[in-house]
Scaffold this active site. Structure first.
Site, mmCIF file in Angstrom:
data_model
loop_
_atom_site.group_PDB
_atom_site.id
_atom_site.type_symbol
_atom_site.label_atom_id
_atom_site.label_comp_id
_atom_site.label_asym_id
_atom_site.label_seq_id
_atom_site.Cartn_x
_atom_site.Cartn_y
_atom_site.Cartn_z
ATOM 1 N N HIS A 172 -43.007 47.376 16.719
ATOM 2 C CA HIS A 172 -41.754 47.815 17.318
ATOM 3 C C HIS A 172 -41.430 49.207 16.763
ATOM 4 C CE1 HIS A 172 -40.880 43.715 18.704
ATOM 5 N NE2 HIS A 172 -39.801 44.190 19.317
ATOM 6 N N GLU A 211 -37.521 52.495 19.615
ATOM 7 C CA GLU A 211 -36.508 51.853 20.464
ATOM 8 C C GLU A 211 -35.147 52.399 20.065
ATOM 9 O OE1 GLU A 211 -34.844 47.380 21.619
ATOM 10 O OE2 GLU A 211 -36.061 47.648 19.823
ATOM 11 N N ASP A 239 -38.812 41.812 27.233
ATOM 12 C CA ASP A 239 -38.214 41.733 25.901
ATOM 13 C C ASP A 239 -37.583 40.360 25.672
ATOM 14 O OD1 ASP A 239 -37.775 42.686 23.374
ATOM 15 O OD2 ASP A 239 -36.043 43.927 23.904
#
Length: 364
Positions: free
Chosen positions: A210, A213, A302
């Site tokens: 990740h 973002e 997601d």
């Protein structure tokens, strides 16, 4: 010769799709959350009315803040603390994705979040794998094909990445296809977990991170250059390294060029990005520019519960915003299949025997 159908939600559901970024604890059916809360004695839900509960998750996630968005998971994780609950959630996840036309999915979760009632990390993994196997079988009985793989996440604000990485390697022959780190980006850079990433590389294991973002280019740069990420979870902030002239001519900075040149896949989740403030709207989402510039863009959900979305609805929203046609949706799908943490022969078989034939009548 029959007319090619329009790119609508109804028709999109019928074509094969591939999903790389979907969280198990963000995928529950509202009725399952309510039923598991009752069965396990979880008393923290804001409401037990199924309709109201589904709306609550979506509205609570519409905060514009990643930190606030993540708080909704206290409830889903709260009802997933038993083997039976994990099996049920995983089985329903596979069935729901198959019903949406997803033929291959990688679903991720953090085993460490489901040990509050005494389950071991291994027991969590085994329960989830059993659930996905059940879901695949039940889907097949209804004429729906889906293949699933799981990604084990370590929470970046904790200190168990090495332990979770070892479990991912241990179970990689039983359906665990890779590793990830998740959780709040700010203050918890991926380099905190360098030992885990070195272990994974040494053991020839796949991992995504990740990055990009809620946090910017530094997060992406660390994930790739220090940690060796094969894919970027979200990665949407790579757009910060792209400058556009008034006439639309784009100029890529060194990091954006590297990501594009190396074909590093971006696991983009449009609706979620709008909810967490990474994009102002679907129409303003950087995916339009990134796709036009031929980055390795993939389209993902997601958290389907929190965003009230499916892969099909994400495709439909993008088609409406950017005018995408069937060729574009096939491109996104093949991008995802090429980027999957699956054996090459299996990826190729799904592309040539399932995905391309599924789109062929729409591209005539």
């Amino acid at each position: 010769m029959s007319a090619i159908p329009p790119v609508t939600l109804e028709h999109i559901r019928r074509v094969p799709k591939v999903l790389l970024h979907d969280h198990l604890d963000g995928s529950l059916r509202p009725e399952t959350v309510a039923e598991l809360a009752d069965a396990t004695g979880y008393r923290g839900l804001p409401t037990t009315d199924v309709g109201e509960l589904g709306r609550w998750f979506r509205e609570a996630a519409d905060s514009g803040s990643l930190v606030s968005y993540l708080e909704t998971f206290a409830h889903t994780c709260g009802v997933m603390q038993t083997e039976d609950a994990l099996v049920r959630v995983a089985a329903e996840c596979a069935e729901d994705l198959a019903d949406d036309g997803v033929v291959y999915a990688e679903v991720r979760y953090a085993p460490e979040l489901f040990v509050e009632r005494g389950l071991t990390l291994d027991a969590v993994v085994e329960a989830v794998q059993e659930g996905f196997a059940q879901g695949e079988r039940r889907a097949a009985e209804r004429g729906k094909f889906i293949r699933t793989g799981t990604l084990l996440c370590a929470m970046r604000q904790h200190a168990r990445a090495q332990e979770i990485a070892e479990i991912a390697v241990r179970y990689r022959d039983t359906g665990v296809v890779g590793f990830d780190i998740a959780g709040p980006e700010a203050g918890f850079p991926p380099t905190r977990n360098l030992d885990a990433f070195e272990y994974l590389r040494t053991n020839n294991a796949h991992f995504t991170i990740h990055a990009g973002e809620a946090f910017g280019l530094a997060s992406i740069w660390e994930a790739i250059q220090h940690c060796g990420a094969e894919r970027l979870g979200h990665g949407v902030r790579i757009v910060d390294d792209i400058k556009s002239d008034p006439d639309g001519t784009a100029h890529l900075g060194p990091l954006a060029s590297y990501v594009r040149d190396r074909r590093i896949p971006l696991e983009i989740c449009p609706s979620s990005n709008v909810q967490t403030g990474a994009a102002a709207s679907i129409a303003d989402h950087p995916i339009g520019l990134l796709a036009r510039l031929h980055f390795r863009v993939t389209v993902n959900t997601d958290n389907r519960l929190m965003s009230g979305c499916t892969v099909s609805s994400e495709f439909a929203a993008l088609a409406d915003a950017f005018g995408y046609g069937w060729a574009d949706l096939q491109w996104f799908t093949i991008n995802a299949m090429k980027s999957a943490f699956l054996d090459f022969d299996l990826r190729l078989a799904l592309i040539n025997n399932v995905i391309k034939p599924g789109y062929a009548p729409l591209l005539a």
